[in-house]
Scaffold this motif. Structure first.
Motif, PDB file in Angstrom:
ATOM      1  N   PRO A  16      12.497  -4.568   0.639  1.00 32.99           N
ATOM      2  CA  PRO A  16      11.056  -4.244   0.584  1.00 32.99           C
ATOM      3  C   PRO A  16      10.379  -4.504   1.919  1.00 32.99           C
ATOM      4  N   ASN A  17       9.329  -3.751   2.190  1.00 30.90           N
ATOM      5  CA  ASN A  17       8.528  -4.000   3.389  1.00 30.90           C
ATOM      6  C   ASN A  17       7.138  -4.487   2.970  1.00 30.90           C
ATOM      7  N   VAL A  18       6.230  -4.590   3.917  1.00 35.02           N
ATOM      8  CA  VAL A  18       4.898  -5.127   3.620  1.00 35.02           C
ATOM      9  C   VAL A  18       4.146  -4.244   2.614  1.00 35.02           C
ATOM     10  N   VAL A  19       4.403  -2.934   2.649  1.00 35.18           N
ATOM     11  CA  VAL A  19       3.755  -2.016   1.690  1.00 35.18           C
ATOM     12  C   VAL A  19       4.247  -2.314   0.276  1.00 35.18           C
ATOM     13  N   THR A  20       5.565  -2.529   0.151  1.00 36.20           N
ATOM     14  CA  THR A  20       6.139  -2.840  -1.159  1.00 36.20           C
ATOM     15  C   THR A  20       5.546  -4.121  -1.721  1.00 36.20           C
ATOM     16  N   TYR A  21       5.545  -5.158  -0.888  1.00 31.97           N
ATOM     17  CA  TYR A  21       5.023  -6.456  -1.331  1.00 31.97           C
ATOM     18  C   TYR A  21       3.550  -6.369  -1.729  1.00 31.97           C
ATOM     19  N   SER A  22       2.757  -5.679  -0.911  1.00 33.83           N
ATOM     20  CA  SER A  22       1.313  -5.588  -1.211  1.00 33.83           C
ATOM     21  C   SER A  22       1.082  -4.807  -2.511  1.00 33.83           C
ATOM     22  N   THR A  23       1.923  -3.795  -2.758  1.00 36.21           N
ATOM     23  CA  THR A  23       1.817  -3.026  -4.010  1.00 36.21           C
ATOM     24  C   THR A  23       2.153  -3.910  -5.207  1.00 36.21           C
ATOM     25  N   TRP A  24       3.203  -4.725  -5.075  1.00 37.01           N
ATOM     26  CA  TRP A  24       3.568  -5.649  -6.154  1.00 37.01           C
ATOM     27  C   TRP A  24       2.430  -6.615  -6.442  1.00 37.01           C
ATOM     28  N   ILE A  25       1.891  -7.209  -5.382  1.00 40.42           N
ATOM     29  CA  ILE A  25       0.798  -8.185  -5.557  1.00 40.42           C
ATOM     30  C   ILE A  25      -0.391  -7.526  -6.244  1.00 40.42           C
ATOM     31  N   ASP A  26      -0.739  -6.310  -5.792  1.00 33.80           N
ATOM     32  CA  ASP A  26      -1.867  -5.584  -6.383  1.00 33.80           C
ATOM     33  C   ASP A  26      -1.621  -5.311  -7.861  1.00 33.80           C
ATOM     34  N   MET A  27      -0.386  -4.921  -8.195  1.00 37.07           N
ATOM     35  CA  MET A  27      -0.056  -4.613  -9.590  1.00 37.07           C
ATOM     36  C   MET A  27      -0.154  -5.861 -10.466  1.00 37.07           C
ATOM     37  N   PHE A  28       0.445  -6.970 -10.014  1.00 40.63           N
ATOM     38  CA  PHE A  28       0.417  -8.197 -10.811  1.00 40.63           C
ATOM     39  C   PHE A  28      -1.018  -8.692 -11.016  1.00 40.63           C
ATOM     40  N   CYS A  29      -1.830  -8.574  -9.969  1.00 37.68           N
ATOM     41  CA  CYS A  29      -3.227  -9.010 -10.086  1.00 37.68           C
ATOM     42  C   CYS A  29      -4.009  -8.120 -11.046  1.00 37.68           C
ATOM     43  N   LYS A  38       9.493 -14.130   5.878  1.00 37.97           N
ATOM     44  CA  LYS A  38       8.888 -13.864   7.191  1.00 37.97           C
ATOM     45  C   LYS A  38       8.467 -12.403   7.349  1.00 37.97           C
ATOM     46  N   VAL A  39       7.958 -11.837   6.237  1.00 45.56           N
ATOM     47  CA  VAL A  39       7.388 -10.488   6.302  1.00 45.56           C
ATOM     48  C   VAL A  39       5.976 -10.622   6.867  1.00 45.56           C
ATOM     49  N   LEU A  40       5.657  -9.796   7.831  1.00 45.09           N
ATOM     50  CA  LEU A  40       4.362  -9.882   8.496  1.00 45.09           C
ATOM     51  C   LEU A  40       3.233  -9.574   7.518  1.00 45.09           C
ATOM     52  N   LEU A  41       2.349 -10.545   7.325  1.00 47.32           N
ATOM     53  CA  LEU A  41       1.224 -10.368   6.412  1.00 47.32           C
ATOM     54  C   LEU A  41       0.126  -9.537   7.064  1.00 47.32           C
ATOM     55  N   ASN A  42      -0.520  -8.704   6.280  1.00 45.33           N
ATOM     56  CA  ASN A  42      -1.657  -7.942   6.797  1.00 45.33           C
ATOM     57  C   ASN A  42      -2.881  -8.139   5.900  1.00 45.33           C
ATOM     58  N   SER A  43      -3.982  -7.549   6.278  1.00 38.64           N
ATOM     59  CA  SER A  43      -5.241  -7.754   5.540  1.00 38.64           C
ATOM     60  C   SER A  43      -5.174  -7.175   4.131  1.00 38.64           C
ATOM     61  N   ILE A  44      -4.341  -6.136   3.922  1.00 30.64           N
ATOM     62  CA  ILE A  44      -4.223  -5.519   2.591  1.00 30.64           C
ATOM     63  C   ILE A  44      -3.612  -6.514   1.605  1.00 30.64           C
ATOM     64  N   VAL A  45      -2.572  -7.217   2.046  1.00 33.61           N
ATOM     65  CA  VAL A  45      -1.912  -8.207   1.196  1.00 33.61           C
ATOM     66  C   VAL A  45      -2.909  -9.292   0.776  1.00 33.61           C
ATOM     67  N   PHE A  46      -3.615  -9.838   1.764  1.00 36.96           N
ATOM     68  CA  PHE A  46      -4.593 -10.890   1.486  1.00 36.96           C
ATOM     69  C   PHE A  46      -5.686 -10.389   0.537  1.00 36.96           C
ATOM     70  N   THR A  47      -6.179  -9.179   0.801  1.00 32.43           N
ATOM     71  CA  THR A  47      -7.282  -8.640  -0.010  1.00 32.43           C
ATOM     72  C   THR A  47      -6.855  -8.411  -1.453  1.00 32.43           C
TER      73      THR A  47
END
Length: 583
Positions: free
Chosen positions: A192-205, A224-233
């Motif tokens: 998975p990349n940062v897009v995958t992780y952010s999608t998972w987080i968004d779905m679970f939330c 050590k996947v680079l975090l971005n503002s989308i993940v945090f948001t």
């Protein structure tokens, strides 16, 4: 035009394969560099020559047209060149397939994929990714999953984009279980990349599983996947939705430490969450900090704050923020108009609400069923039954099917204004839910039709709905009004057995029934039981008791009650019995 173009594709497939003796290709750049910003001119000039565009230039121009909201024209041009025996780059088909999917025509997209080999083009992974995305947009999850299962055993293997499209679709449709199934498959194919992780987080939330969202967030940091503002948001929004604002603000601090700017989307999640939880002051503080950080508020931010002010009856402040929206030049969307019109209607400002309704229609937006239902309900609350019924007529005139929400609101409004027969006539068993049954029982109780009420009560239970305290309280109030105290106490006992404690309305109904019968000793016992259960009587309860004692000429009891009222902070002037004020 789209249907005609696709019929043309279907017609082409019946023709023999195109000749390989194509005219010499001409590139978009070769024709004229100045035409780079004018693909239409390029295609116009091609018709005047005997040459074909080279596949790469042609593909680039088709994509440019589709991106410029000229997808239908792009489709027509592709059809035209295919009719001349031209073999385009496979990506040209992908552009058209994406266009079909965007419009919700997944069946056309699938047919075009099936036709691609006839034009010398094999579908690639980008083709299938577009098709999977299209199926999700049409809500056809099973078909999307079947495509993934097919390409797994094909030479065209799923890539990371495939899985990201899948997870994004599952996220929007709140399908957590399905996402878990394909997570296992993804780990076998790619990481998975940062897009995958952010999608998972968004779905679970979004499905309310914040703990799993936090776990994924920690896994990101661990891997050590680079975090971005989308993940945090996404995670901040999840925290706000469950009311964990301390965690949300801690994430904001961590975001700043990671040198990521808190952007308008993050501020929107925070302010909207605070407003929905009634924490308006904190939301406004954040709004001013947003301005200080030079982040421009969007329509959602203003809509959230305006809605919160209207709900607290702060009409002046709501209109102040509305003025700020105008000054900033923000466009009003359906949500903004809905909040403003509902807020104005609920505060009795129907003239202003009508102006905003007119502005909304002028802007090309049409009031939806929910908005019209809100306006109808507001008219009922303002006592304007005729206006409310006119709005119901408008709901029907606009072709909306009156669902259970509309009909329940209509029944409740009519019932509260004494139009009991009319209210009962709008009950629809085929659309009924627990609330509509509750309203109907209230109507029948007020009518005194307890035979029908008992039948409806049994029907409600048989339909799988459970009675709540509102059902029992309406029933008790109706029985007390009719003087049937034995049955009223029987229903009250059943209510307690079902686990519902009597509230102020229940006690006041029982006290009214007893006082009306002159049973003041029993009424006093119920009154004292209410106090023992720490239910504070209102002025209406005191008035019922005082009326009862006055009928018995018990001046000492009346004086005692008036003194008690004063101690509780009630003005004696508010208690009027028989037109006389007690001072």
């Amino acid at each position: 035009m789209i249907k005609n173009s696709f019929k043309f594709f279907s017609h082409l497939k019946k023709k023999k394969k195109a000749s390989k003796n194509f005219p010499e290709p001409i590139s978009y750049r070769t024709l004229s560099d100045s035409y780079f910003g004018s693909p239409l001119q390029f295609f116009s000039d091609l018709k005047k020559t005997s040459k074909y565009p080279d596949p790469y230039s042609f593909n680039k121009l088709l994509h440019k047209l589709t991106a410029s909201d000229c997808g239908a024209l792009s489709l027509k041009l592709l059809s035209f060149f295919l009719s001349k025996g031209y073999t385009p780059h496979p990506s040209s088909f992908n552009s058209t397939i994406s266009f079909f999917c965007k419009l919700g025509h997944s069946s056309y997209a699938q047919k075009l994929v099936n036709l691609m080999p006839l034009y010398g083009c094999e579908p690639d992974i980008a083709t299938y990714n577009s098709l999977i995305d299209g199926y999700f947009k049409c809500g056809e999850v099973v078909k999307a999953c079947l495509i993934v299962n097919e390409i797994r055993v094909d030479k065209c293997k799923p890539d990371l984009v495939t899985f990201n499209v899948l997870f994004n679709g599952f996220c929007k449709m709140r399908k957590k279980k399905e996402a878990f199934v394909y997570m296992g498959l993804m780990w076998k194919c790619c990481l998975p990349n940062v897009v995958t992780y952010s999608t998972w987080i968004d779905m679970f939330c979004k499905v309310g599983d914040l703990n799993m969202g936090v776990k994924v967030f920690r896994d990101m940091k661990k891997d050590k996947v680079l975090l971005n503002s989308i993940v945090f948001t996404c995670l901040i929004d999840g925290c706000c939705k469950v009311g964990d604002f301390e965690a949300a603000f801690e994430l904001c601090k961590e975001m700043k430490l990671a040198k990521l700017a808190v952007n308008v989307v993050t501020y929107t999640a925070l302010i909207d969450g605070l407003c929905k939880k009634g924490m308006l002051e904190r939301a406004e503080c954040l709004f001013f900090r947003m301005l200080k950080d030079k982040v421009k508020p969007n329509s959602v931010v203003y809509t959230s704050i305006i809605d919160a002010h209207f709900k607290k009856s702060n009409v002046t402040d709501a209109l102040k923020y509305l003025g700020k929206m105008y000054v900033q030049g923000l466009e009003f969307d359906m949500a903004a108009y809905g909040v403003i019109i509902a807020g104005l209607c609920n505060t009795g400002m129907f003239d202003k609400a009508s102006i905003y309704m007119e502005n909304m229609v002028k802007s090309g937006l049409r009031p939806d069923k929910l908005m019209l239902t809100t306006i109808m309900d507001a008219h009922f609350k303002a006592g304007n039954v005729k206006a409310a019924l006119n709005v119901y007529g408008e709901i029907l005139a606009r072709g909306f099917d009156p669902d259970v929400i509309v009909l329940t609101s209509l029944m409740d409004g009519l019932c509260k204004h004494g139009c009991l027969n009319e209210a009962e006539s709008y009950f629809c068993r085929g659309k009924a839910n627990k609330i509509s049954y509750t309203v109907l029982i209230n109507v029948l109780a007020k009518k005194g039709d307890f035979t029908e009420l008992n039948r409806v009560f049994r029907e409600m239970l048989e339909a799988g709905f459970t009675a709540d305290k509102y059902v029992y309280t309406s029933w008790i109030a109706g029985l007390c009004e009719q003087g049937n105290l034995i049955e009223a106490f029987r229903v009250k006992n059943r209510m307690v057995q079902e686990g519902f404690q009597p509230d102020l309305l229940t006690y006041s109904s029982l006290i009214f029934g007893l006082a009306n019968k002159g049973l003041m000793i029993e009424a006093k016992q119920i009154f004292e039981d209410m106090l023992k259960r720490q239910i504070t009587p209102d002025a209406a309860v005191y008035e019922i008791m005082i009326r009862g004692y006055l009928r018995q000429d018990n001046e000492a009891a009346v004086t005692g009650l008036l003194e008690e009222m004063e101690k509780r902070g009630f003005s004696k002037a508010t208690c009027k019995v028989g037109g006389n004020e007690f001072q």
